[in-house]
Design an enzyme around this catalytic site. Structure first.
Site, PDB file in Angstrom:
ATOM      1  N   HIS A  67      10.141 -13.755   1.367  1.00 52.55           N
ATOM      2  CA  HIS A  67      10.418 -13.527  -0.060  1.00 52.55           C
ATOM      3  C   HIS A  67      11.692 -14.317  -0.355  1.00 52.55           C
ATOM      4  CE1 HIS A  67      11.290 -10.592  -3.528  1.00 52.55           C
ATOM      5  NE2 HIS A  67      12.437 -11.220  -3.355  1.00 52.55           N
ATOM      6  N   HIS A 126       4.920 -15.560  -2.970  1.00 49.17           N
ATOM      7  CA  HIS A 126       4.921 -15.542  -4.443  1.00 49.17           C
ATOM      8  C   HIS A 126       5.824 -16.593  -5.102  1.00 49.17           C
ATOM      9  CE1 HIS A 126       8.351 -13.099  -3.423  1.00 49.17           C
ATOM     10  NE2 HIS A 126       7.689 -11.979  -3.332  1.00 49.17           N
ATOM     11  N   ASN A 153       9.406  -9.511  -9.352  1.00 45.93           N
ATOM     12  CA  ASN A 153      10.342 -10.301  -8.555  1.00 45.93           C
ATOM     13  C   ASN A 153       9.561 -11.192  -7.590  1.00 45.93           C
ATOM     14  OD1 ASN A 153      12.428 -11.321  -7.099  1.00 45.93           O
ATOM     15  ND2 ASN A 153      13.231  -9.363  -6.374  1.00 45.93           N
ATOM     16  N   LEU A 178       0.825  -1.212   0.000  1.00 44.44           N
ATOM     17  CA  LEU A 178       0.000   0.000   0.000  1.00 44.44           C
ATOM     18  C   LEU A 178       0.862   1.265   0.000  1.00 44.44           C
ATOM     19  CD1 LEU A 178      -2.891  -1.073   2.409  1.00 44.44           C
ATOM     20  CD2 LEU A 178      -2.912  -1.015  -0.092  1.00 44.44           C
ATOM     21  N   PHE A 199      10.907  -3.684  -9.887  1.00 43.36           N
ATOM     22  CA  PHE A 199      10.133  -4.923 -10.027  1.00 43.36           C
ATOM     23  C   PHE A 199       8.703  -4.681  -9.533  1.00 43.36           C
ATOM     24  CE2 PHE A 199      14.511  -6.503  -9.348  1.00 43.36           C
ATOM     25  CZ  PHE A 199      14.611  -7.462 -10.335  1.00 43.36           C
ATOM     26  N   ASP A 219       9.693  -8.747   3.105  1.00 38.81           N
ATOM     27  CA  ASP A 219       9.332  -8.835   1.685  1.00 38.81           C
ATOM     28  C   ASP A 219       9.994  -7.754   0.830  1.00 38.81           C
ATOM     29  OD1 ASP A 219       8.080  -9.822  -0.616  1.00 38.81           O
ATOM     30  OD2 ASP A 219       6.605  -8.223  -0.495  1.00 38.81           O
ATOM     31  N   ASP A 250       0.378  -9.818  -4.739  1.00 37.69           N
ATOM     32  CA  ASP A 250       1.632  -9.063  -4.671  1.00 37.69           C
ATOM     33  C   ASP A 250       1.454  -7.722  -5.393  1.00 37.69           C
ATOM     34  OD1 ASP A 250       4.201  -8.208  -4.205  1.00 37.69           O
ATOM     35  OD2 ASP A 250       5.163  -9.622  -5.566  1.00 37.69           O
TER      36      ASP A 250
HETATM   37 ZN   LIG Z   1       8.301 -10.137  -2.578  1.00 37.75          ZN
END
Ligand SMILES: [Zn+2]
Length: 462
Positions: free
Chosen positions: A185, A238, A309, A69, A354, A158, A336
């Site tokens: 991540h 992800h 990414n 956000l 990314f 992340d 994501d």
């Molecule tokens: Zn990430």
């Protein structure tokens, strides 16, 4: 008599509530912001507004547990108002925001700031995650206990990945002590170095530096070992690579407390898209092209809206992610959502940041690629957007049980529409899916019994 506040009667829809194994035509009665009853031919006081859900799916409010956000500090890209507006239009009643902001969300004060602001400016529920390490620098643990007291639902660095395994082990031990999942991540810096796209055929053809699948898989394997060692819940964010899915599948069989999520771009697109639309539609996109009909969406090669990414991977990896979703290895879907300004993305591929936006397209893309293809059931897809993320984060959400918060999503799984740049509610426009014909769309978003958005009149009652 005063009409009850935040009350609604949703009539005639197909109610799908995986948490209660419920899937049947039914009405949903909401009184004072809570689910009052789910059943056939419910009657309600005249003062309660009816909402016709005939022909639509009615399910627990969708949760996206991986959203950027950009508050505080990066509000040119997105803010709490615009990010939650995009969520609302996508059918999401709750989002979980990532802490890689400026400053990073690594103190109790910043958590309090975001929670207060979200209360004021957000149109859907916002849950906050805290950084694992101070300033997401991967060197020194953030005050995890203090962050927990301030109300975070998980810790994550992340955007970055802790390379020091001993530090990650300590983070897991603290997370377990405080009952928090660790979301990671997965990226090994020594393998990925300066990679900007999947290392394979197309990176060679295009002359771009490769980000090998092993760069993700090595960290997934590390996380499995640390989850086993510490007993902490580790959630791999992800996932993009076939090897990651295989590792996760094997570990889950042994009962390791590990989980994973997948984003639509990784199970819809492949690295061929970086070579331009023609290359994509003629090869890996053939199946999708049929649905697009005559005029296929076009984009040039090196389009930075296809840079994320982890990167888009091979068709084999895309297939493995779908398989992992189908057999339950990957139990959570998310976007994501990563907004960036035009001026940041409109540079050479090597230099662009990314990430892409995703809140407004993820429901449709998941329906198209997973449900309409009969890869997974509708109930399974809904579980991956509701009860499964709620369980991971210990949120009291994700179900239509009587007494639960009346967060409800109504959607039309068959509505065909085109995602247009000018229609996006996000502050940023970095989506690879503009101009795409999509199938499936949110019709209404209800948060705590309040209809915050409905397709027909575009009404926003906040
Ligand atoms: Zn990430």
């Amino acid at each position: 008599m005063l009409a009850p506040m935040n009350s609604l009667l949703l009539t005639g829809g197909r109610v799908v509530d995986p948490a209660n194994r419920f899937d049947s035509p039914a009405d949903v009665l909401i009184i004072d912001g809570k689910i009052s009853a789910v059943g056939k031919n419910l009657s309600a006081p005249k003062s309660i507004e009816p909402f016709d859900a005939m022909g639509k799916i009615v399910c627990p409010g969708l949760i996206d547990l991986h959203v950027h956000l950009r508050e505080p500090g990066q509000t040119a890209k997105e803010n709490l108002a615009t990010g939650t507006a995009a969520a609302m239009r996508g059918g999401f009643t709750s989002v979980v925001c990532m802490p890689n902001t400026v400053p990073a969300i690594d103190t109790a004060g910043t958590v309090a700031l975001i929670r207060e602001r979200a209360e004021r400016e957000g149109v859907v529920n916002v849950f906050v995650t805290g950084a694992i390490t101070k300033n997401i620098a991967g060197e020194e643990l953030a005050p995890i206990g203090g962050l927990k007291h301030a109300g975070i639902v998980a810790i994550t660095d992340d955007g970055h990945c802790i390379q020091n395994n001993e530090l990650m082990r300590h983070a897991c031990e603290y997370a377990k002590m405080f009952g928090l999942p660790v979301m990671d991540h997965c990226q090994d810096y020594s393998l990925v170095t300066e990679g900007v796209m999947h290392e394979g055929y197309w990176s060679t053809v295009l002359g771009l530096r490769g980000w090998p699948a092993a760069g993700e898989e090595v960290i997934v394997a590390r996380n499995i070992l640390l989850a086993e060692l510490t007993g902490a819940k580790i959630h791999c964010q992800h996932l993009s690579a076939a090897g990651s899915v295989a590792l996760l599948r094997e570990a889950k069989k042994r009962g390791v407390p590990i989980s994973g999520e997948a984003c639509p771009h990784h199970f819809v697109l492949t690295d061929a898209a970086v070579a331009g639309s023609e290359k994509f539609w003629n090869a890996d996109g053939k199946g999708l092209a049929k649905f697009q009909g005559g005029e296929l969406p076009e984009w040039p090669k090196y389009d930075t809206n296809f840079k994320m990414n982890p990167p888009l991977r091979s068709a084999r990896d895309r297939e493995a992610i779908q398989e992992g979703l189908a057999d339950g290895t990957i139990e959570i879907l998310c976007s994501d959502h990563a907004p960036h300004c035009d001026y940041e993305k409109e540079v050479e591929f090597d230099y662009a940041p990314f990430g892409i936006t995703g809140l407004e397209t993820e429901l449709a893309l998941s329906l198209m690629q997973l449900v309409h293809t009969k890869r997974i059931s509708l109930a399974d897809m809904i579980a991956k957007f509701t009860v499964n993320p709620a369980r991971l984060l210990n949120l009291n959400k994700g179900t239509l049980s009587a007494g639960a918060d009346a967060d409800v999503t109504v959607f039309d799984p068959d509505c065909e529409w085109i995602f247009r740049r000018e229609d996006s509610a996000s502050k940023s426009r970095n989506s690879p899916f503009f101009g795409w014909k999509l199938k499936g769309k949110a019709a209404a978003t209800i948060v705590a019994g309040k209809l915050v958005w409905a397709e027909r009149n575009e009404s926003v009652a906040v």
